[in-house]
Design a protein around this motif. Structure first.
Motif, PDB file in Angstrom:
ATOM      1  N   MET A   1       0.824  -1.331  -0.125  1.00 42.26           N
ATOM      2  CA  MET A   1      -0.140  -0.146  -0.147  1.00 42.26           C
ATOM      3  C   MET A   1       1.394   1.039  -0.354  1.00 42.26           C
ATOM      4  SD  MET A   1      -1.732   0.532   3.655  1.00 42.26           S
ATOM      5  CE  MET A   1      -0.972   1.828   4.605  1.00 42.26           C
ATOM      6  N   SER A   2       1.821   0.968   0.432  1.00 39.67           N
ATOM      7  CA  SER A   2       2.636   2.173  -0.013  1.00 39.67           C
ATOM      8  C   SER A   2       3.560   2.359  -0.406  1.00 39.67           C
ATOM      9  CB  SER A   2       3.841   2.549   1.751  1.00 39.67           C
ATOM     10  OG  SER A   2       4.365   1.211   2.162  1.00 39.67           O
TER      11      SER A   2
ATOM     12  N   PRO B   1       5.719   3.629  -3.837  1.00 42.92           N
ATOM     13  CA  PRO B   1       6.359   4.482  -3.967  1.00 42.92           C
ATOM     14  C   PRO B   1       6.050   5.553  -5.003  1.00 42.92           C
ATOM     15  CG  PRO B   1       8.269   3.390  -3.905  1.00 42.92           C
ATOM     16  CD  PRO B   1       7.393   2.332  -3.602  1.00 42.92           C
TER      17      PRO B   1
ATOM     18  N   PRO C   1       3.542   5.435  -6.807  1.00 45.20           N
ATOM     19  CA  PRO C   1       1.860   4.778  -7.091  1.00 45.20           C
ATOM     20  C   PRO C   1       1.671   5.812  -9.013  1.00 45.20           C
ATOM     21  CG  PRO C   1       1.753   6.126  -5.737  1.00 45.20           C
ATOM     22  CD  PRO C   1       2.921   6.646  -6.367  1.00 45.20           C
TER      23      PRO C   1
ATOM     24  N   PRO D   1      -3.917  12.393  -9.580  1.00 45.99           N
ATOM     25  CA  PRO D   1      -4.375  11.214  -9.267  1.00 45.99           C
ATOM     26  C   PRO D   1      -5.429  11.183  -7.808  1.00 45.99           C
ATOM     27  CG  PRO D   1      -2.542  12.531  -9.563  1.00 45.99           C
ATOM     28  CD  PRO D   1      -2.859  13.749  -9.982  1.00 45.99           C
TER      29      PRO D   1
END
Lengths: 550, 429
Positions: free
Chosen positions: B1-2, B4, B6, B418
């Protein structure tokens, strides 16, 4: 008057702000338009008010299609709008503002002020607004200014009233009065479109709820729906409205504010002899209506403003009189109230924004030379850690949404060991997901043993985060109460009522939202218990309701 | 989920216009800053098109001022073709002469003469580049310094005085003159910087006034014995001795001197300063958003002073290029109109070093070529001034250029931003 929007579509370039939105407002109905910031609510209302021409779709008034070339047409058709930011001339009187643009004239083009006063008085009396037609706008509290806006709309025979985020600027008591006014208007046959993202208010006042997400209507709901249901519709996934946090374990007191006084150029005491302490591992929230000295207080601590008297010590070291740079270097993290003005530099890259205050120190600089590699490495690390959604660390901060900008600010301020964290309005204008994230990080910082000062005008936020609440009114701290204190008590204190009186008055008259709090705290309980007030000195009843609002 | 990096999601979060949720340009209250911001952030394409548009309109004026064209216009309705061909001849000949005078002269017999025009262009460009670099740094720091004229004069005074007064060994003498020039310009600009920081006096007003003071200061100094040529009452200084002049780069047949190398080195330094140093970082931060800079512990007032000192030093070097290089003497006209043209150069170059160098060379070319154009075709050199002015006009009004060329406005919402995908804890409801 029945108002109907059919298939309204509005695009801005590649952005679809409204995507085939249908909405029917029945006569005498309070219709809530619920959605997050940026969901397209305001665009829709601007279409309805004639400010935008829709790309597709049509508007029907009493089943007859109409087109509005501008707000004038919309007003003529009986649509009135109260903007989130009031459109009033501060140096004009109430009567002058109300007739502005529609001035009744007599004789040789002179404004018929007696007639203007009469109109204001007539409407004011009819709904019990208690507005003096001759008062100057700048002298009136925000809640009354809002009523002037409503009078303005009604004086133009508005049958549908659009209220855009009307409670954003109000205290709970003012909100309660507004709710009363809305109900009265409804009784008299006026329809109201109530735009908001606050679930509790929607449930308290709306007859019907339309939820908008990303420009589309995602459904309608009844006011009997629970807040969790509404939140889930609004966000598009299930959400947990509470903040996970343990009980605070306050350590030693490291922040001491003593007898701080700030007088502005006009001679007004913005801060008046304020003293308080903050301990390690404790979140102290400063609650109050905007403009009661909170902003000045944070600016004094940071060194942006000099006080005329008083001291602020951190770990025993005096901060007053030191430069902002020194204060930051002493370990103060600062999340400014207005992130787009004070928090980020819009046309700096994200990587640059992440080192704004650290750019001159190792490892980002060697001598006067920046070290781009270190700056990039830091940025990659921070955006991963704080989950900043962006395509590139080189993108300008202006390309980020408000929530991501705020994460950049938090990432920067929390990227070094802190001795004190000050966060002003940390979640203003953020979506639910970002709010959860920001709150969680703040609580984490507290759990690391950092003293935290939160300044917020949102009682929901204060109640969600605070271990202790200081209420500010006209530059003074009028109350120092534990977290979870009754919302109504806090609201009254924010209006300047001393603690004891506030407790008594809150017991005598509960606000709609206060009641909702109690219900939320005890689900299934019979509605509206006039309720013994929570003794503010002991954190009892709704300390940390599971269903606390966003 | 993290992760770098996205990826932007397809669904757009929909910001209604006016509250796009993004930061607005720093300071809406300050109109000047906003206009500056607008001019500096519009695209390179706009710069290039502004030049093209100015040249086209300049062509129309050349045709209108041409006698053959005027004669052909008299019988336009009987033979319209004559007008067009006369206009084409006039414009093409004038611009060909401009080119020949500025870049490469095909009529010249030997190569050295053929390329001479370009060296002239570079010679003229040198002070423009130097002063433009300084102004550009100011613009990026949010300071509308229009005092390059005065700063060039002060640089010239310092360089000249050290040059013709002292008798020192070659390299050292030149070095001292150059340092003196930079100091002189810096001091003059620093006055405006300190006044701005201390009292809030607006730099536009102060620098304009300092320009006038500098003009009269140099005129006064040249009336003193210490500055005059011995045995002369003319307002002309003694010649700069060979120990203090910029050496010629291409021999005595060309005026191009080492001042041009100083300009190139200055451009590289300006780039490093603004992009790679902590000082430039602060300058840019203050220029983009003084509020955020202040909140981050950057002293805005200190930055204003340093920006002006830096900008003045560059302009002072421009003065040294004139006095120690091109002119080799200090006169009251040492700055000509370089200080004002440099404003256009900096704006045309978007205040970036490379852009400023290119814009400086373009303006040098217009000026050098204009002389030849007037000599060969009779087209008045004033046309060059008109073209320069039109360039200013078009840069100052990017929306105009965009609408002429039907470019999209950068203000319309860009690609969907985004989305903030929800990441925090999910409950299983």
């Amino acid at each position: 008057m029945k108002l109907e929007l059919q298939g309204i579509t509005k695009t801005f370039g590649p952005l679809v702000a409204n995507d085939h939105i249908d909405l029917v407002v029945e006569p005498g109905e309070i219709h809530a338009l619920l959605g997050e910031n940026g969901a397209g609510k305001s665009t829709l209302m601007n279409v309805l008010y004639g400010l935008y021409v829709p790309d597709e779709g049509r508007i029907l008034v009493d089943d007859a299609p109409v087109t509005f070339a501008g707000p004038g047409d919309a007003m003529a058709a009986g649509i009135g709008m109260v903007h989130q930011h009031f459109m009033l001339v501060p140096v004009f009187t109430v009567a002058e503002n109300v007739v502005l643009g529609h001035e009744p004239v007599r004789g040789a083009g002179l404004i018929d002020l007696p007639e203007a006063r009469r109109r204001v008085k007539e409407i004011s009396d009819r709904f019990g607004f208690h507005v003096d037609p001759d008062a100057y706008i700048e002298d009136l509290p925000v809640g009354v200014q809002q009523r002037v806006e409503i009078i303005k709309a009604l004086s133009r025979q508005a049958e549908v009233l659009i209220l855009d985020e009307p409670t954003a600027v109000l205290t709970p008591q003012e909100t309660d009065e507004l709710i009363g006014i809305m109900r009265q208007l409804k009784e008299s046959g006026t329809s109201i479109v109530f735009i908001t993202h606050k679930l509790r208010e929607v449930r308290a006042v709306a007859d019907r709820i339309t939820v908008i997400r990303r420009g589309k209507v995602v459904g309608t709901a009844q006011p009997s729906s629970t807040e969790t249901e509404l939140a889930s519709m609004m966000v598009g996934r299930s959400v947990d409205l509470g903040v996970d946090r343990s009980v605070a374990v306050p350590g030693e007191v490291t922040v001491q504010v003593r007898n701080l006084t700030v007088i502005d150029q006009a001679g007004v005491r913005q801060i008046d002899d304020v003293s308080f302490d903050v301990a390690r591992g404790e979140i102290v929230a400063i609650a109050g209506v905007q403009g009661n000295g909170q902003t000045e207080l944070t600016e004094v601590v940071l060194g942006l403003q000099a006080p005329v008297a008083g001291s602020v010590t951190l770990d025993g070291v005096e901060l007053v009189g030191r430069s902002v740079r020194d204060v930051l270097h002493a370990g103060v993290g600062f999340v400014p109230e207005d992130r787009s003005t004070d928090g980020v530099i819009a046309d700096f890259s994200i990587a640059e924004n992440l080192i704004l205050d650290l750019h001159r120190y190792e490892p980002f600089a060697r001598g006067v030379a920046l070290r781009p590699a270190a700056v990039r490495e830091n940025a990659e690390k921070r955006i991963a850690e704080f989950d900043v959604r962006t395509g590139s660390i080189d993108a300008h901060a202006s390309t980020l949404s408000g929530g991501n900008q705020q994460k950049v600010v938090l990432a920067r301020e929390m990227s070094r060991p802190l001795r004190l964290l000050i966060a002003s309005q940390p979640t203003r204008g953020l979506d639910v997901g970002s709010i959860e994230f920001v709150h969680t990080r703040i609580v984490q910082e507290r759990d690391n043993g950092t003293p935290v000062i939160i300044v917020s005008t949102e009682l929901d936020e204060v109640l969600a985060l605070a271990d202790r609440i200081l209420v500010m009114y006209r530059g003074r701290i009028v109350g120092d109460v534990p977290g979870g204190t009754d919302r109504d008590v806090l609201g009254l204190m924010m209006a300047g009522v001393p603690l004891d009186d506030a407790v008594r008055q809150a017991a005598e008259h509960r606000t709609t939202l206060g009641v909702a709090d109690l219900e939320a705290a005890a689900p299934g309980a019979p509605p509206a218990p006039p309720a013994p007030p929570t003794a503010p000195t002991s954190p009892t009843a709704p300390t940390m309701p599971d269903q606390e609002e966003l | 989920m993290s992760s770098p990096t996205p990826v932007p999601l397809p669904d757009a979060q929909v910001p209604p216009p006016g509250q796009t949720g993004v930061a607005e340009p720093a300071d809406r209250s300050d109109g000047g800053r906003r206009i500056l911001h607008e001019m500096l952030t519009s695209s390179w394409l706009v710069s290039v098109l502004a030049v093209v548009l100015a040249l086209i309109l300049g062509g129309v004026l050349i045709a209108a001022a041409d006698t053959a064209v005027q004669a052909a216009a008299g019988y336009f309705f009987s033979r319209p073709g004559d007008l067009l061909s006369a206009a084409w001849t006039a414009v093409s000949e004038a611009y060909a002469a401009l080119f020949a005078g500025a870049v490469y002269d095909p009529r010249a017999e030997e190569l050295s003469r053929a390329v001479r025009p370009f060296t002239e262009t570079l010679t003229v460009a040198t002070p423009l580049i130097l002063a433009g670099l300084g102004l550009g740094i100011g613009f990026r720091a949010g300071l509308f310094n229009i005092g390059a004229q005065g700063q060039i004069i002060l640089g010239g005074i310092f360089a000249g005085y050290i040059g013709f007064t002292f008798d020192l060994p070659p390299v050292l003498h030149l070095l001292l003159c150059v340092i003196g020039a930079a100091l002189g310009g810096a001091l003059w600009a620093g006055i405006a910087g300190v006044l701005k920081a201390r009292t809030g006096a607006h730099e536009v007003i102060v620098t304009i006034m300092l320009n006038n003071i500098a003009v009269y200061l140099v005129a006064y100094l040249l009336s003193l014995n210490a500055f005059q040529r011995p045995g002369s009452n003319n307002p002309v200084s003694p010649p700069i001795p060979d120990t203090a002049v910029y050496p010629l780069l291409l021999g005595s047949g060309f005026r191009l001197h080492a001042g041009f190398l100083v300009a190139i080195a200055a451009a590289v330094f300006a780039w490093w300063l603004m992009e790679r140093s902590t000082i430039g970082f602060r300058f840019r931060a203050v220029g983009s958003n003084p509020h955020a800079a202040r909140t981050a512990g950057i002293s805005v007032n200190a930055a204003y002073v340093w920006v002006m000192l830096t900008a003045g030093a560059f302009a002072g070097l421009a003065g040294s290029a004139q006095v120690l290089g091109t002119e080799r003497v200090l006169t009251a006209g040492v700055a000509a109109s370089y200080g004002f043209d440099a404003i256009t150069v900096a704006l045309l170059g978007r205040s970036k070093p490379l852009g400023t160098v290119l814009a400086g060379i373009l303006f040098g070319a217009l000026r050098a070529g204009g002389v030849v154009m007037q000599a060969r075709t009779g087209t008045p050199i004033d046309i060059v001034l008109v073209v320069q002015s039109l360039i200013v006009l078009f840069i100052a009004a990017p929306p105009l250029v965009r609408s002429v060329f039907r470019l999209p406005s950068p203000d319309t919402p860009r690609a969907p931003k985004p989305v903030v995908p929800v990441t925090a804890k999910e409950v299983t409801a």
